[in-house]
Design an enzyme around this catalytic site. Structure first.
Site, PDB file in Angstrom:
ATOM      1  CG  HIS A 269      -2.114   0.892   1.331  1.00  0.00           C
ATOM      2  ND1 HIS A 269      -2.332   1.716   0.091  1.00  0.00           N
ATOM      3  CD2 HIS A 269      -2.954   1.156   2.194  1.00  0.00           C
ATOM      4  CE1 HIS A 269      -3.451   2.249   0.380  1.00  0.00           C
ATOM      5  NE2 HIS A 269      -3.825   1.865   1.696  1.00  0.00           N
ATOM      6  CG  HIS A 320      -4.186   0.975  -8.458  1.00  0.00           C
ATOM      7  ND1 HIS A 320      -5.512   0.793  -8.416  1.00  0.00           N
ATOM      8  CD2 HIS A 320      -3.688   1.673  -7.442  1.00  0.00           C
ATOM      9  CE1 HIS A 320      -6.014   1.606  -7.543  1.00  0.00           C
ATOM     10  NE2 HIS A 320      -5.040   2.162  -6.909  1.00  0.00           N
ATOM     11  CG  ASP A 378       2.919   4.606  -3.833  1.00  0.00           C
ATOM     12  OD1 ASP A 378       2.919   5.376  -3.283  1.00  0.00           O
ATOM     13  OD2 ASP A 378       2.413   3.579  -3.617  1.00  0.00           O
TER      14      ASP A 378
END
Ligand code: COA
Length: 441
Positions: A269, A320, A378
């Protein structure tokens, strides 16, 4: 000992075929990879595919906060050269964009609430520093309960008041946790700054983590933009769902937010932003010619096989649960990273990261991953933070500091809107057996 470890592993391994056999949704995911619908929300919409003839079809991702496209939101405040995080927080919490006087009043409240309680830093942060800032933030959240005279869930107005205090003081809690870590674990001098009255949340963060308080307007605006992009991401993401789960029990705001922070910390995460940079350092060491696709690809294959990087087999920053062709946050961050990389002399690193972004989906698909994958938020955020001279241990806390607004909105919806405890079921595979008295075992 080895037998015990083997036994433990066997005991905790569930054969994946059982999930298919009993139609159990592993990871709360349907067989086609879409998420099980677990709630109803008005806060945010994350779209990454559409369904055609019962099949999930890839599409460019889109993200809306309270129905407003995040890209448009960003274009709006950047065109006016204003900071956007505060108005984004207002939108997420109160459902509409603020007008000028509402925004000014909201900022005043945040300024008023920005200091942690008296002696909080001395008694909770300096007295028990942590090597990990997410851990310290989580514990600080729980500790704040003791400083609140009425900490339990009651009416929505008191709940909102607690949340605004937490949102406002979060940058200082993180900055102080980082100062303590640097001092006690890295032998650096201790600098504790009080937040400055005239600064936005993003500015205050940069002001507080730097011992000389110096930062540029460009840096603050970039950080503010990162915070806007991280502010919220739907009810199904792991930390929001964790926050909703805890909130559905009627537990207090400090417990719910601490649990969400714990969830965000995980490398699958929010912890992925730090992991991307570690993986990137590994690739830079392994690949002698950064422009050679063959070498980069071989390195990614090694990582995927679990023989390189951290050994997990994950290519961090890629993939994702919802997005397929693109993650809109990554698209915006990449745009920002290109410009910054040129200004700061990181162009070669940027190009290498771009090669990884281009080659990784292929490497994953050759390894049996059927879904269309692309760079997620990210992937570029780590490089942006690095170029902003933000230390790696603050990457995930920065994510938490931004996302806290989204968690608060979800908590309100769950605690005051749904009013039913989250309680799914598990398929049980154990067989009943007789109890054996101690002397007969
Ligand atoms: N590297 C290696 N394997 C990956 C992967 C990646 N980047 N992305 C997906 N996979 C694997 C999953 O682990 C899953 O394997 P399994 O069937 O053995 O459990 C399979 O591909 C299908 O995954 P999918 O349904 O597409 O995604 P997910 O929802 O299970 O996982 C992530 C989503 C984000 C956790 C996953 O893509 C991932 O681990 N990415 C790397 C970590 C990361 O960047 N996280 C930040 C998210 S914003």
């Amino acid at each position: 000992m080895r037998n015990r470890v083997t036994r433990l592993l066997e005991l905790n391994t569930i054969d994946k075929s059982i999930y298919t056999k009993y139609d159990v949704k592993r990871g709360l995911r349907n067989a086609d990879g879409t998420g099980v619908i677990a709630g109803v929300t008005n806060i945010c919409n994350v779209r990454g595919y559409y369904i055609q003839d019962g099949e999930r079809m890839p599409m460019d991702g889109s993200l809306t906060y309270r129905g407003i496209d995040v890209q448009k939101l960003v274009e709006g405040f950047t065109a006016d050269n204003r900071f956007g995080y505060e108005e984004t927080a207002y939108l997420i919490l109160f459902g509409d964009l603020p007008n000028e006087s509402q925004l000014a009043a909201f900022k005043n409240v945040l300024h008023e609430y920005k200091n942690p309680p008296d002696r909080f830093t001395e008694d909770n942060i300096l007295s028990a520093p942590s090597r990990d800032i997410m851990n310290k933030l989580e514990r600080s959240m729980l500790a704040l309960y003791s400083y609140d005279e009425n900490p339990e869930l009651s009416d929505i107005a008191s709940e909102l008041d607690k949340m605004l205090r937490i949102i406002a003081m979060c940058p200082t809690l993180i900055a102080h946790a980082y100062a303590a870590k640097s001092h006690y674990f890295d032998n650096k001098s201790l600098y504790l700054h009080r937040p400055n009255d005239d600064l936005s949340l993003a500015e205050n963060f940069l002001y507080s983590i730097r011992h000389d308080n110096v930062f540029s307007a460009q840096e603050a605006h970039l950080l503010d933009l990162c915070m806007v992009l991280h502010a919220e991401h739907g009810g199904g993401n792991n930390s929001a769902f964790t926050c909703r789960c805890v909130s559905s029990t009627g537990s207090d705001v400090y417990s719910a937010l601490a649990a969400a922070i714990g969830s965000l910390k995980g490398p699958r995460h929010g912890g992925a932003n730090k992991k991307v940079m570690e993986m990137f350092d590994y690739i830079k060491r392994e690949v002698s010619d950064w422009g050679n696709d063959g070498q980069v690809r071989a390195c990614l294959e090694k990582i995927k096989r679990g023989e390189g990087g951290d050994g997990s087999g994950l290519i961090y920053g890629i993939g994702h649960a919802v997005y397929t062709l693109s993650d809109p946050r990554a698209v915006l961050l990449k745009r920002m990273a290109i410009k910054l990389a040129e200004d700061k002399g990181y162009s070669d690193e940027f190009k290498l990261l771009e090669s990884v972004e281009r080659l990784a989906p292929d490497v994953l698909s050759e390894n049996g991953i059927r879904k269309t994958v692309s760079a997620n938020v990210d992937f570029y955020s780590g490089l942006v933070y690095k170029m902003l001279d933000i230390p790696e241990e603050l990457f995930t806390p920065l994510f938490a500091m931004s996302r806290i607004v989204g968690w608060c909105a979800h908590r309100m919806e769950e605690a005051f809107g749904q009013n039913r405890i989250v309680r799914p079921a598990y398929k049980v595979m154990s067989v009943n057996r007789e109890y054996t008295p101690l002397e007969n075992r």
